[in-house]
Write an enzyme that holds these catalytic residues in place. Structure first.
Site, PDB file in Angstrom:
ATOM      1  N   LYS A   1      79.892  -1.434  32.010  1.00 33.41           N
ATOM      2  CA  LYS A   1      80.378  -2.451  31.122  1.00 33.41           C
ATOM      3  C   LYS A   1      80.246  -2.189  29.609  1.00 33.41           C
ATOM      4  CE  LYS A   1      77.359  -3.856  29.566  1.00 33.41           C
ATOM      5  NZ  LYS A   1      76.268  -2.959  28.557  1.00 33.41           N
TER       6      LYS A   1
ATOM      7  N   ARG B   1      75.839   1.422  19.607  1.00 28.53           N
ATOM      8  CA  ARG B   1      76.106  -0.122  19.794  1.00 28.53           C
ATOM      9  C   ARG B   1      76.449  -0.582  18.505  1.00 28.53           C
ATOM     10  NH1 ARG B   1      72.586   1.683  23.558  1.00 28.53           N
ATOM     11  NH2 ARG B   1      72.677   0.762  25.661  1.00 28.53           N
TER      12      ARG B   1
END
Length: 330
Positions: free
Chosen positions: A98, A166
């Site tokens: 994900k 991220r």
């Protein structure tokens, strides 16, 4: 029909040992047989450390390996779609980390390819396969809470390493992508419908990267929702979900990693109860579901079509917060 799932890993991501290598060791039908990384040296070091027999010089070589019939894709978000499509073209089943893709349009492209291929494509929302999440889904289906009023989900943890991928917009990073995709998925599980995003507000790290995000939702039946995701904010650590109905409240502590600690609490008008489940890891249950789908055609919830719905909400949250929708990495 194969009787064994032979997994090739794209990249040497830190999540891989927990997500597939350790679960495969206790599986009678799955094995991690190959790895490829950005450099052969990196792939070889990873293979030596984790006992993987085959090392490939490139992702393309791994996908061409006839010994591999399934691929685990834990690459950066912006590369998920490209390499899932490549795996499907090579005739491999895919367990994709994900968030499924960079955005909903890309997810829809992958879903179309998955449907046409007849292969298994599973988004790796591992929490969804644990008995805790299965029990939550059962409670929500039962209607015991009565008509819903509000649902909420929070996935917040500290990641102050700002060089981490991220926080990289070019790799489709952001708190809503990394932590928030879980929160959105949980809110959809509780809400039982596909929500509209009413508002969203981000805390920023640079002009386009959210280090935290809050969003308000409304579902077609009238109940509201909220999601909270954070990689770095005053909310240091929060993993929870809650559903409030006319007849009571369901609260879940740590739905994401229940193998460490968790609790499901149900408060109804006439009684209160709590439940806990075993210590087996979410990733073990996920690999069981993946192999059951590959070997036996068993249905599973985190399909490519479900991923399109989740990414649609994520895209809407970014737009509502005044931020650009993430894009695939060139």
């Amino acid at each position: 029909m194969t009787d064994h799932v032979r997994i090739g890993v794209l990249g040497a991501a830190m999540i891989t040992p927990a997500a597939v290598i350790r679960p495969a060791r206790s599986s009678t039908v799955a094995e991690v047989v190959a790895v490829a990384a950005r450099s052969t040296g990196k792939a070889k070091a990873f293979a030596d450390k984790h006992g993987i027999a085959r090392v490939h010089d490139s992702y393309e070589d791994l996908l061409a390996d006839p010994a591999v019939n399934a691929v685990y894709n834990p690459l950066p978000n912006g590369l998920h779609g490209k390499w899932t499509l490549a795996a499907l073209e090579a005739g491999k089943h895919v367990l994709c980390e994900k968030p499924f893709t960079a955005n909903a349009d890309e997810a829809a492209s992958v879903a179309r390819a998955a449907d046409a291929s007849g292969l298994v494509v599973m988004e790796a929302f591992h929490y969804r396969y644990h008995p805790l999440a299965l029990r939550v889904a059962e409670i929500m289906r039962s209607g015991v809470l009565g008509p819903l009023r509000h649902v909420e989900a929070s996935v917040c943890f500290p990641l102050p390493m700002f060089s981490n991928i991220r926080y990289d917009y070019s790799l489709a990073g952001g708190a809503m992508m990394d932590a928030g995709c879980y929160a959105v998925h949980m809110a959809r599980l509780l809400g039982g419908e596909e929500p509209e995003v009413r508002s969203a507000k981000a805390l920023l790290r640079g002009p386009s990267i959210d280090r935290a995000m809050r969003a308000s939702l409304r579902f077609p039946s009238g109940h509201t929702g909220s999601v909270h995701a954070s990689l770095w904010s005053s909310t240091v650590f929060k993993l929870s979900m809650k559903a409030i109905g006319e007849n009571g409240t369901l609260t879940v502590l740590n739905p994401l990693g229940p193998q460490t600690v968790h609790r499901l609490s149900l408060k109804l008008k006439d009684k209160r109860s709590s439940e806990t489940f075993g210590k087996r890891a979410t990733y073990d249950y996920q690999l069981d579901a993946f192999t059951d789908a590959v070997l036996h055609g068993k249905p599973f919830p985190t399909t490519a079509d479900d991923a399109v719905k989740n990414m649609t909400v994520i895209d809407s949250i970014y737009r509502a917060a005044g931020l650009p929708v993430r894009r695939p990495t060139p």
